[in-house]
Design a protein around this motif. Structure first.
Motif, PDB file in Angstrom:
ATOM      1  N   ALA A  55      36.510  69.101  54.805  1.00  0.00           N
ATOM      2  CA  ALA A  55      37.575  68.293  54.134  1.00  0.00           C
ATOM      3  C   ALA A  55      37.204  66.602  54.408  1.00  0.00           C
ATOM      4  CB  ALA A  55      38.936  68.616  54.514  1.00  0.00           C
ATOM      5  N   VAL A  56      37.271  66.425  55.455  1.00  0.00           N
ATOM      6  CA  VAL A  56      36.779  65.040  55.864  1.00  0.00           C
ATOM      7  C   VAL A  56      35.597  64.446  55.424  1.00  0.00           C
ATOM      8  CG1 VAL A  56      36.263  63.346  57.782  1.00  0.00           C
ATOM      9  CG2 VAL A  56      38.088  64.967  58.253  1.00  0.00           C
ATOM     10  N   ILE A  57      34.607  65.115  55.528  1.00  0.00           N
ATOM     11  CA  ILE A  57      33.268  64.818  54.511  1.00  0.00           C
ATOM     12  C   ILE A  57      33.529  64.819  52.922  1.00  0.00           C
ATOM     13  CG2 ILE A  57      30.987  65.506  54.050  1.00  0.00           C
ATOM     14  CD1 ILE A  57      30.871  66.983  56.934  1.00  0.00           C
ATOM     15  N   GLY A  58      34.259  65.582  52.742  1.00  0.00           N
ATOM     16  CA  GLY A  58      34.478  65.544  51.148  1.00  0.00           C
ATOM     17  C   GLY A  58      35.333  64.369  50.740  1.00  0.00           C
ATOM     18  N   ILE A  59      36.350  63.894  51.710  1.00  0.00           N
ATOM     19  CA  ILE A  59      36.958  62.574  51.330  1.00  0.00           C
ATOM     20  C   ILE A  59      35.904  61.434  51.272  1.00  0.00           C
ATOM     21  CG2 ILE A  59      38.559  60.835  52.444  1.00  0.00           C
ATOM     22  CD1 ILE A  59      40.025  63.336  53.487  1.00  0.00           C
ATOM     23  N   GLY A  60      35.091  61.417  52.026  1.00  0.00           N
ATOM     24  CA  GLY A  60      33.861  60.303  51.863  1.00  0.00           C
ATOM     25  C   GLY A  60      33.099  60.584  50.676  1.00  0.00           C
ATOM     26  N   PHE A  61      32.684  61.577  50.474  1.00  0.00           N
ATOM     27  CA  PHE A  61      32.143  61.572  49.131  1.00  0.00           C
ATOM     28  C   PHE A  61      32.738  61.536  47.936  1.00  0.00           C
ATOM     29  CE2 PHE A  61      28.917  64.576  51.451  1.00  0.00           C
ATOM     30  CZ  PHE A  61      27.900  63.722  51.493  1.00  0.00           C
ATOM     31  N   LEU A  62      34.101  61.759  48.062  1.00  0.00           N
ATOM     32  CA  LEU A  62      35.035  61.794  46.658  1.00  0.00           C
ATOM     33  C   LEU A  62      35.207  60.193  46.701  1.00  0.00           C
ATOM     34  CD1 LEU A  62      36.599  62.949  44.562  1.00  0.00           C
ATOM     35  CD2 LEU A  62      38.592  62.897  46.041  1.00  0.00           C
ATOM     36  N   THR A  63      35.620  59.402  47.590  1.00  0.00           N
ATOM     37  CA  THR A  63      35.919  57.965  47.547  1.00  0.00           C
ATOM     38  C   THR A  63      34.594  57.309  47.058  1.00  0.00           C
ATOM     39  OG1 THR A  63      37.250  58.229  49.486  1.00  0.00           O
ATOM     40  CG2 THR A  63      36.572  56.121  49.073  1.00  0.00           C
ATOM     41  N   THR A  64      33.485  57.443  47.899  1.00  0.00           N
ATOM     42  CA  THR A  64      32.181  56.676  47.409  1.00  0.00           C
ATOM     43  C   THR A  64      31.878  57.194  45.870  1.00  0.00           C
ATOM     44  OG1 THR A  64      31.611  56.770  49.673  1.00  0.00           O
ATOM     45  CG2 THR A  64      29.767  56.193  47.740  1.00  0.00           C
ATOM     46  N   SER A  65      31.898  58.428  45.695  1.00  0.00           N
ATOM     47  CA  SER A  65      31.435  58.626  44.230  1.00  0.00           C
ATOM     48  C   SER A  65      32.379  58.240  43.077  1.00  0.00           C
ATOM     49  CB  SER A  65      31.079  60.399  44.119  1.00  0.00           C
ATOM     50  OG  SER A  65      32.475  60.889  43.948  1.00  0.00           O
ATOM     51  N   LEU A  66      33.580  58.220  43.547  1.00  0.00           N
ATOM     52  CA  LEU A  66      34.592  57.859  42.528  1.00  0.00           C
ATOM     53  C   LEU A  66      34.634  56.462  42.320  1.00  0.00           C
ATOM     54  CD1 LEU A  66      37.891  59.829  43.216  1.00  0.00           C
ATOM     55  CD2 LEU A  66      36.418  59.848  41.042  1.00  0.00           C
ATOM     56  N   HIS A  67      34.373  55.535  43.575  1.00  0.00           N
ATOM     57  CA  HIS A  67      34.274  54.001  43.513  1.00  0.00           C
ATOM     58  C   HIS A  67      33.081  53.759  42.542  1.00  0.00           C
ATOM     59  CE1 HIS A  67      34.109  50.035  44.408  1.00  0.00           C
ATOM     60  NE2 HIS A  67      32.574  50.169  44.454  1.00  0.00           N
ATOM     61  N   ILE A  72      36.380  50.193  37.998  1.00  0.00           N
ATOM     62  CA  ILE A  72      36.643  49.405  37.251  1.00  0.00           C
ATOM     63  C   ILE A  72      36.203  47.978  37.562  1.00  0.00           C
ATOM     64  CG2 ILE A  72      38.525  48.275  36.263  1.00  0.00           C
ATOM     65  CD1 ILE A  72      40.084  50.821  36.704  1.00  0.00           C
ATOM     66  N   HIS A  73      36.355  47.720  38.981  1.00  0.00           N
ATOM     67  CA  HIS A  73      35.987  46.265  39.313  1.00  0.00           C
ATOM     68  C   HIS A  73      34.596  46.369  40.218  1.00  0.00           C
ATOM     69  CE1 HIS A  73      40.536  46.223  39.024  1.00  0.00           C
ATOM     70  NE2 HIS A  73      40.351  45.172  38.479  1.00  0.00           N
ATOM     71  N   ARG A  74      33.738  45.482  39.895  1.00  0.00           N
ATOM     72  CA  ARG A  74      32.493  45.678  40.561  1.00  0.00           C
ATOM     73  C   ARG A  74      32.403  44.366  41.696  1.00  0.00           C
ATOM     74  NH1 ARG A  74      29.755  50.248  40.567  1.00  0.00           N
ATOM     75  NH2 ARG A  74      28.350  49.348  41.850  1.00  0.00           N
ATOM     76  N   ASN A  75      33.058  44.483  42.690  1.00  0.00           N
ATOM     77  CA  ASN A  75      33.039  43.400  43.802  1.00  0.00           C
ATOM     78  C   ASN A  75      31.968  43.817  44.961  1.00  0.00           C
ATOM     79  OD1 ASN A  75      33.541  41.669  45.563  1.00  0.00           O
ATOM     80  ND2 ASN A  75      35.844  41.793  45.343  1.00  0.00           N
ATOM     81  N   PRO A  76      31.088  43.244  45.308  1.00  0.00           N
ATOM     82  CA  PRO A  76      30.308  43.359  46.378  1.00  0.00           C
ATOM     83  C   PRO A  76      31.183  44.009  47.747  1.00  0.00           C
ATOM     84  CG  PRO A  76      29.598  41.517  45.375  1.00  0.00           C
ATOM     85  CD  PRO A  76      30.602  41.678  44.790  1.00  0.00           C
ATOM     86  N   ARG A  77      32.091  43.184  48.033  1.00  0.00           N
ATOM     87  CA  ARG A  77      32.930  43.538  49.100  1.00  0.00           C
ATOM     88  C   ARG A  77      33.518  44.669  49.133  1.00  0.00           C
ATOM     89  NH1 ARG A  77      37.533  39.224  50.642  1.00  0.00           N
ATOM     90  NH2 ARG A  77      38.297  40.215  48.879  1.00  0.00           N
ATOM     91  N   ILE A  78      34.149  45.156  47.897  1.00  0.00           N
ATOM     92  CA  ILE A  78      34.751  46.460  47.629  1.00  0.00           C
ATOM     93  C   ILE A  78      33.671  47.387  47.821  1.00  0.00           C
ATOM     94  CG2 ILE A  78      35.872  47.984  46.180  1.00  0.00           C
ATOM     95  CD1 ILE A  78      37.625  45.380  45.166  1.00  0.00           C
ATOM     96  N   TYR A 140      40.822  50.305  51.352  1.00  0.00           N
ATOM     97  CA  TYR A 140      40.092  50.365  50.094  1.00  0.00           C
ATOM     98  C   TYR A 140      40.867  50.240  48.880  1.00  0.00           C
ATOM     99  CZ  TYR A 140      37.263  52.760  46.283  1.00  0.00           C
ATOM    100  OH  TYR A 140      37.053  52.893  45.112  1.00  0.00           O
ATOM    101  N   PHE A 141      41.961  51.164  48.810  1.00  0.00           N
ATOM    102  CA  PHE A 141      42.722  51.148  47.533  1.00  0.00           C
ATOM    103  C   PHE A 141      43.760  49.781  47.374  1.00  0.00           C
ATOM    104  CE2 PHE A 141      42.768  55.948  47.959  1.00  0.00           C
ATOM    105  CZ  PHE A 141      42.043  56.048  46.641  1.00  0.00           C
ATOM    106  N   LEU A 142      44.071  48.894  48.608  1.00  0.00           N
ATOM    107  CA  LEU A 142      44.807  47.858  48.522  1.00  0.00           C
ATOM    108  C   LEU A 142      43.567  46.733  47.921  1.00  0.00           C
ATOM    109  CD1 LEU A 142      46.597  47.605  51.818  1.00  0.00           C
ATOM    110  CD2 LEU A 142      47.599  47.795  49.521  1.00  0.00           C
ATOM    111  N   PHE A 143      42.334  46.930  48.184  1.00  0.00           N
ATOM    112  CA  PHE A 143      41.468  45.752  47.796  1.00  0.00           C
ATOM    113  C   PHE A 143      41.069  46.173  46.243  1.00  0.00           C
ATOM    114  CE2 PHE A 143      39.927  44.861  52.232  1.00  0.00           C
ATOM    115  CZ  PHE A 143      40.342  43.854  52.159  1.00  0.00           C
ATOM    116  N   VAL A 144      41.057  47.460  45.835  1.00  0.00           N
ATOM    117  CA  VAL A 144      40.754  47.883  44.399  1.00  0.00           C
ATOM    118  C   VAL A 144      42.124  47.392  43.593  1.00  0.00           C
ATOM    119  CG1 VAL A 144      40.130  49.629  42.845  1.00  0.00           C
ATOM    120  CG2 VAL A 144      38.877  49.542  45.271  1.00  0.00           C
ATOM    121  N   GLY A 145      42.961  47.594  44.204  1.00  0.00           N
ATOM    122  CA  GLY A 145      44.245  47.567  43.445  1.00  0.00           C
ATOM    123  C   GLY A 145      44.595  48.481  42.593  1.00  0.00           C
ATOM    124  N   PHE A 146      44.649  49.760  43.026  1.00  0.00           N
ATOM    125  CA  PHE A 146      45.100  51.056  42.257  1.00  0.00           C
ATOM    126  C   PHE A 146      46.451  51.091  41.965  1.00  0.00           C
ATOM    127  CE2 PHE A 146      40.559  52.702  42.349  1.00  0.00           C
ATOM    128  CZ  PHE A 146      40.349  52.940  41.134  1.00  0.00           C
TER     129      PHE A 146
END
Length: 146
Positions: A55-67, A72-78, A140-146
Motif C-alpha cells: 500500500a505504501v509503495i502504491g501511494i508513491g506510484f499513484l502520487t507520482t503518476s497522477l502528477h 495541471i500546473h507544471r512547476n519544477p519545484r512541484i 504536495y497537495f498544498l503546493f499543487v492547490g487541489f
C-alpha cells in the motif's frame, strides 16, 4: 567427490545442526503442536506488514503518476516534490518488507525458544516514517492547490 556445504551434514540428508540453530529452526520434543497457533499468528502478522508495504509503495506510484499524467500546473519545484514523494514511498515500502522479514524470523526463533521480546523499535520507525510520508503528501497537495 565434491565436499558438501557446511550447512549439510556428512550424510547429505538433512541440514547441519548448527545451521538449524542459526536459523532458529531447531526442534524441541513436543514443541511443534504446542506453539502452532503462535507460529500461524506470526505468519499472519508478516503478511499484514507485506500488505502495508504494498500500500505504501502504491501511494508513491499513484502520487507520482497522477502528477505527471494529470499535472495541471507544471512547476519544477512541484515536480521535484512529486518525485521525492514517490521515491520515499518506494524506499519506505522496501524497508518495511525488510524489517517485517527480520521481525518474522526473530519472532519465530523466540516462539521456538519460549521467550518474548517486543519489537518496539520497528514499530516506532514505521510510525515515524508514516508521519513523514503523510506530511509530504499534505505538502504536495498544498503546493499543487487541489
Amino acid at each position: 567427490m565434491a565436499e558438501s556445504p557446511w550447512w549439510i551434514d556428512k550424510a547429505g540428508a538433512r541440514p547441519h545442526k548448527k545451521w538449524m540453530q542459526v536459523m532458529g529452526l531447531e526442534r524441541k520434543e513436543g514443541n511443534e503442536l504446542k506453539y502452532a497457533q503462535q507460529h500461524l499468528a506470526n505468519e499472519r502478522t508478516f503478511l499484514a506488514w507485506i500488505r502495508t508495504a504494498v500500500a505504501v509503495i502504491g501511494i508513491g506510484f499513484l502520487t507520482t503518476s497522477l502528477h505527471f499524467t494529470v499535472g495541471i500546473h507544471r512547476n519544477p519545484r512541484i515536480d521535484v516534490i512529486a518525485i521525492i514523494l514517490g521515491l520515499f514511498s518506494c524506499g519506505f515500502g522496501i524497508a518495511i518488507i525488510g524489517l517485517a522479514t527480520i521481525s518474522y524470523l526473530h519472532k519465530k526463533r523466540q516462539i521456538s525458544r519460549e521467550t518474548f521480546v517486543p519489537s518496539s523499535p520497528i514499530i516506532l520507525f514505521v510510525a515515524f516514517c508514516m508521519v513523514i510520508l503523510i506530511i509530504a503528501v499534505m505538502a504536495y497537495f498544498l503546493f499543487v492547490g487541489f
